[in-house]
Design a protein around this motif. Sequence first.
Motif, PDB file in Angstrom:
ATOM      1  N   ALA A   1       1.388  22.138  41.762  1.00 13.02           N
ATOM      2  CA  ALA A   1       2.082  23.427  41.868  1.00 13.02           C
ATOM      3  C   ALA A   1       3.530  23.330  41.417  1.00 13.02           C
ATOM      4  O   ALA A   1       4.086  24.295  40.889  1.00 13.02           O
ATOM      5  N   LEU A   2       4.152  22.164  41.609  1.00 10.93           N
ATOM      6  CA  LEU A   2       5.569  22.018  41.278  1.00 10.93           C
ATOM      7  C   LEU A   2       5.821  21.506  39.868  1.00 10.93           C
ATOM      8  O   LEU A   2       6.760  21.942  39.200  1.00 10.93           O
ATOM      9  N   PHE A   3       4.999  20.583  39.401  1.00 15.79           N
ATOM     10  CA  PHE A   3       5.348  19.861  38.180  1.00 15.79           C
ATOM     11  C   PHE A   3       4.320  19.958  37.060  1.00 15.79           C
ATOM     12  O   PHE A   3       4.548  19.429  35.985  1.00 15.79           O
ATOM     13  N   LYS A   4       3.173  20.613  37.292  1.00 16.28           N
ATOM     14  CA  LYS A   4       2.161  20.661  36.246  1.00 16.28           C
ATOM     15  C   LYS A   4       1.611  22.062  36.072  1.00 16.28           C
ATOM     16  O   LYS A   4       1.619  22.871  36.980  1.00 16.28           O
ATOM     17  N   THR A   5       1.118  22.311  34.869  1.00 15.97           N
ATOM     18  CA  THR A   5       0.338  23.515  34.590  1.00 15.97           C
ATOM     19  C   THR A   5      -1.035  23.049  34.139  1.00 15.97           C
ATOM     20  O   THR A   5      -1.350  21.862  34.164  1.00 15.97           O
ATOM     21  N   ASN A   6      -1.860  23.974  33.683  1.00 14.91           N
ATOM     22  CA  ASN A   6      -3.204  23.593  33.231  1.00 14.91           C
ATOM     23  C   ASN A   6      -3.159  22.647  32.039  1.00 14.91           C
ATOM     24  O   ASN A   6      -4.061  21.855  31.812  1.00 14.91           O
ATOM     25  N   GLY A   7      -2.081  22.748  31.253  1.00 14.19           N
ATOM     26  CA  GLY A   7      -1.955  21.876  30.087  1.00 14.19           C
ATOM     27  C   GLY A   7      -1.194  20.611  30.379  1.00 14.19           C
ATOM     28  O   GLY A   7      -0.752  19.938  29.459  1.00 14.19           O
ATOM     29  N   ASP A   8      -1.003  20.292  31.667  1.00 11.84           N
ATOM     30  CA  ASP A   8      -0.277  19.092  32.075  1.00 11.84           C
ATOM     31  C   ASP A   8       1.139  19.065  31.533  1.00 11.84           C
ATOM     32  O   ASP A   8       1.697  18.016  31.238  1.00 11.84           O
ATOM     33  N   GLU A   9       1.740  20.230  31.381  1.00 13.26           N
ATOM     34  CA  GLU A   9       3.124  20.312  30.946  1.00 13.26           C
ATOM     35  C   GLU A   9       3.974  20.812  32.100  1.00 13.26           C
ATOM     36  O   GLU A   9       3.472  21.471  33.009  1.00 13.26           O
ATOM     37  N   PRO A  10       5.270  20.515  32.077  1.00  9.84           N
ATOM     38  CA  PRO A  10       6.133  20.987  33.167  1.00  9.84           C
ATOM     39  C   PRO A  10       6.071  22.498  33.302  1.00  9.84           C
ATOM     40  O   PRO A  10       5.981  23.222  32.315  1.00  9.84           O
ATOM     41  N   MET A  11       6.109  22.957  34.548  1.00 11.71           N
ATOM     42  CA  MET A  11       6.032  24.389  34.814  1.00 11.71           C
ATOM     43  C   MET A  11       7.308  25.089  34.387  1.00 11.71           C
ATOM     44  O   MET A  11       8.400  24.549  34.513  1.00 11.71           O
ATOM     45  N   ASP A  12       7.160  26.295  33.909  1.00 13.88           N
ATOM     46  CA  ASP A  12       8.310  27.159  33.651  1.00 13.88           C
ATOM     47  C   ASP A  12       8.505  28.044  34.867  1.00 13.88           C
ATOM     48  O   ASP A  12       7.769  28.997  35.076  1.00 13.88           O
ATOM     49  N   MET A  13       9.479  27.720  35.685  1.00  7.96           N
ATOM     50  CA  MET A  13       9.672  28.439  36.951  1.00  7.96           C
ATOM     51  C   MET A  13      10.855  29.388  36.878  1.00  7.96           C
ATOM     52  O   MET A  13      11.453  29.735  37.874  1.00  7.96           O
TER      53      MET A  13
ATOM     54  N   GLN B   1       3.605  13.522  44.945  1.00 11.75           N
ATOM     55  CA  GLN B   1       2.405  12.867  44.431  1.00 11.75           C
ATOM     56  C   GLN B   1       1.441  12.470  45.547  1.00 11.75           C
ATOM     57  O   GLN B   1       0.252  12.247  45.295  1.00 11.75           O
ATOM     58  N   LYS B   2       1.941  12.398  46.774  1.00 14.76           N
ATOM     59  CA  LYS B   2       1.072  12.093  47.914  1.00 14.76           C
ATOM     60  C   LYS B   2       0.306  13.324  48.377  1.00 14.76           C
ATOM     61  O   LYS B   2      -0.515  13.246  49.283  1.00 14.76           O
ATOM     62  N   ASN B   3       0.610  14.473  47.740  1.00 14.00           N
ATOM     63  CA  ASN B   3      -0.087  15.727  48.014  1.00 14.00           C
ATOM     64  C   ASN B   3      -0.379  16.361  46.657  1.00 14.00           C
ATOM     65  O   ASN B   3       0.473  17.024  46.067  1.00 14.00           O
ATOM     66  N   LEU B   4      -1.591  16.129  46.137  1.00 17.08           N
ATOM     67  CA  LEU B   4      -1.911  16.519  44.763  1.00 17.08           C
ATOM     68  C   LEU B   4      -1.750  18.013  44.533  1.00 17.08           C
ATOM     69  O   LEU B   4      -1.314  18.447  43.469  1.00 17.08           O
TER      70      LEU B   4
ATOM     71  N   ILE C   1      10.385  28.036  48.233  1.00 17.84           N
ATOM     72  CA  ILE C   1      11.620  27.281  48.472  1.00 17.84           C
ATOM     73  C   ILE C   1      11.641  26.001  47.641  1.00 17.84           C
ATOM     74  O   ILE C   1      12.650  25.667  47.000  1.00 17.84           O
ATOM     75  N   LEU C   2      10.529  25.285  47.624  1.00 18.29           N
ATOM     76  CA  LEU C   2      10.476  24.013  46.895  1.00 18.29           C
ATOM     77  C   LEU C   2      10.640  24.221  45.394  1.00 18.29           C
ATOM     78  O   LEU C   2      11.279  23.408  44.710  1.00 18.29           O
ATOM     79  N   ARG C   3      10.071  25.293  44.873  1.00 22.88           N
ATOM     80  CA  ARG C   3      10.233  25.570  43.444  1.00 22.88           C
ATOM     81  C   ARG C   3      11.698  25.825  43.100  1.00 22.88           C
ATOM     82  O   ARG C   3      12.208  25.320  42.089  1.00 22.88           O
TER      83      ARG C   3
ATOM     84  N   GLY D   1       0.907  22.651  52.728  1.00 27.27           N
ATOM     85  CA  GLY D   1      -0.351  23.358  52.533  1.00 27.27           C
ATOM     86  C   GLY D   1      -0.086  24.772  52.045  1.00 27.27           C
ATOM     87  O   GLY D   1       0.998  25.327  52.270  1.00 27.27           O
ATOM     88  N   PRO D   2      -1.038  25.403  51.371  1.00 26.24           N
ATOM     89  CA  PRO D   2      -0.843  26.769  50.872  1.00 26.24           C
ATOM     90  C   PRO D   2      -0.811  27.781  52.010  1.00 26.24           C
ATOM     91  O   PRO D   2      -1.300  27.519  53.108  1.00 26.24           O
ATOM     92  N   VAL D   3      -0.251  28.947  51.725  1.00 20.98           N
ATOM     93  CA  VAL D   3      -0.170  30.011  52.733  1.00 20.98           C
ATOM     94  C   VAL D   3      -1.565  30.582  52.974  1.00 20.98           C
ATOM     95  O   VAL D   3      -2.209  31.061  52.036  1.00 20.98           O
ATOM     96  N   PRO D   4      -2.060  30.543  54.202  1.00 20.34           N
ATOM     97  CA  PRO D   4      -3.374  31.145  54.476  1.00 20.34           C
ATOM     98  C   PRO D   4      -3.280  32.667  54.492  1.00 20.34           C
ATOM     99  O   PRO D   4      -2.276  33.231  54.932  1.00 20.34           O
ATOM    100  N   ALA D   5      -4.310  33.324  54.001  1.00 21.03           N
ATOM    101  CA  ALA D   5      -4.307  34.791  53.972  1.00 21.03           C
ATOM    102  C   ALA D   5      -4.430  35.377  55.370  1.00 21.03           C
ATOM    103  O   ALA D   5      -3.943  36.472  55.642  1.00 21.03           O
TER     104      ALA D   5
END
Length: 648
Positions: free
Chosen positions: A635-647, A627-630, A602-604, A476-480
């Motif tokens: 966040a790890l493998f897609k950008t808005n253009g459905d291309e691999p992220m540049d990390m 994939q079981k957590n969209l 860490i995962l990135r 899950g994302p970091v809560p503020a």
Amino acid sequence: MTLLSTTMDLIMLNHFTGHFTGPMAAVVKSEPLESDIYPEMEHCHSFSFSCPTHKITKEEITCTKPGTIWRALETNDTFKELNQMDRKTPKGKDIVIKSCKGYIVKHFPCWLIKEDDRLTIEMVTHATDEPAGVTDQETDNYVTFSVETTGGKNSKSKQILGNKQLESYGPLCVYAKQKDEVKKALRNDGRFSNIVFEQKCQLSERSSGSKVSMGQIAKKLNGRNFEMCLTKQKEKMAIKMETSESTIKTKNIITTQTSLFNPSPDSEGDGTQMPPSTLTTETSDVGESSSRRKQKRKCIPVPKHGEILTILRNQFDDLVKQMESRREYSQQKIFPEELDLMKQEFGKIRQKFSEVHRVKKLIELGASVCQVIVEGVQGVQGTGFVLFDNYILTNAHLFGENVRENLQLLVDVSVKFNYENPNGADVNVFRAKTLLIDFQYGHQGKYYIDYAILEMDPQNKKQQKKVPPGLLREYGPVPACGGACLIGHPGGLVKQMEPTSIIGSEIREEAANKYKREKGHAIFTINDALEKQKKRYEEVMQENKDDFVTYNTSFFHGSSGSPVFDELGRVFGIHTGGFEYEDKRTQSKQSVLEYALPLLTILRNFVIRLEEDNNQAVLKRVKEEAQKNLFLFDALFKTNGDEPMDMS
């Protein structure tokens, strides 16, 4: 014939009755009794032992002679080989023995072992020498009780064991004669350090809190569980000594300042005022001759010093007012409304985490949390959790310099699941492979990274089935702000969970300042500790404050690598460290602030490492789990253009 037949009849009769009289009695011998052949058969009991590290599942032993448990074990050939094997190891390992009552000493009386009890043999580095107990005569005048390996009230920071390595092997089962004093029993045990006997310690029962002094006899201690603690009298004496020392120092300072700013009437205005440097030097010349002291009293007069002193005195009131106004302003800045609101919210957070459905979910997720044991490195323990499959995520600083550049471990590492019962029931231990999957420790670009990924090595399919599910899919994302919950093994103890409140980055520094004000008696100790960690403290507070999640918790040593969950049971961070100090008044470890690293960071980095190493097999499994957590997959493998992220 009549006499002969009568004699034969008498012999036959005596043969069947077992009694012989007359001359024939010296010739015929009776059968020996079973007790004459086995005189020690009155003492007879059975038990077994296992040694998971050497794949020994069960070895049965029948003990027929009273003595120590070690002597009984050495009647078994397998144990002899095991003992001989570990004597030859260069790491200086020794054997520790665990029973259903706790960890026992080698001179533990064998007859105190329950019938059909199974002992577990484990290895520890440099075990403490134990005095030989006199246990050759079986009696029922013995009792057994257990003592935790870490101190209780007022002694949590004390090392109560002679061998620090034994702290993770608890509780300790101690035996004693009923009429022996507690102090004598602990001395005979041989595992406790001198601090237990030199300071005013006592036993505190964990269930009831009742106290047992060292001078009490052990008769009524049978089966009870205790922890070691310092008496209140000892604590008060320590505080009194510390207070008196500070009072003396304060008086000396006041006296010096009074002599500087309140000169005698004779010296005012005549140009003979003694400068501070001269005064300081003179006070140290106690043993010098009067002539030398007179020479040192000579000083160069300050021109018009009386006029200067008058001007300074006139400005003093204005200076005090100015300092007071600054203090009021700083207080307004240090204690914003957010801190008060956060304090109110913490009560609601504790209430949330006490709701049954949340507790059940956290307990279920907590099954994937394990204790990480770094063997051969004194005092190093931590926590980890299953990421997916057989892969464990924990902190890299647990291994330090014991990792080669090719990610090869130089030490043995094992992980322990289900360590929830102090007796160690249902514990599952897995060896870790010596080659790490990933290890990143330090700054990676602008980010601070501290994580390692181990791979467990299940010995068979049966053990593989005992591996808990991974928590990667529970990301899950970091809560503020809001609540959080840590699950781990602080102090190397059984698994624990603790709710806390997230301290937002915008009020983090104010929260730390407030803490320091509340702990005014230890302000110098706190500042010294923060100075040693100055770079990290500045990162957390200012430079990279958004790269850390901060909170307050009692999870200190042994909890590094614990997962941090949000209010919905999603894991968002890995507990990494804090800014600790030693509170001399309470004689305990305290912390100004603790922090976690975001799991996404860490995962990135982990995905980048897998791509660089072309580890397609593990990378594929990461994608399948993500994939079981969209949210995580995007966040790890897609950008808005459905291309691999540049990390990069």
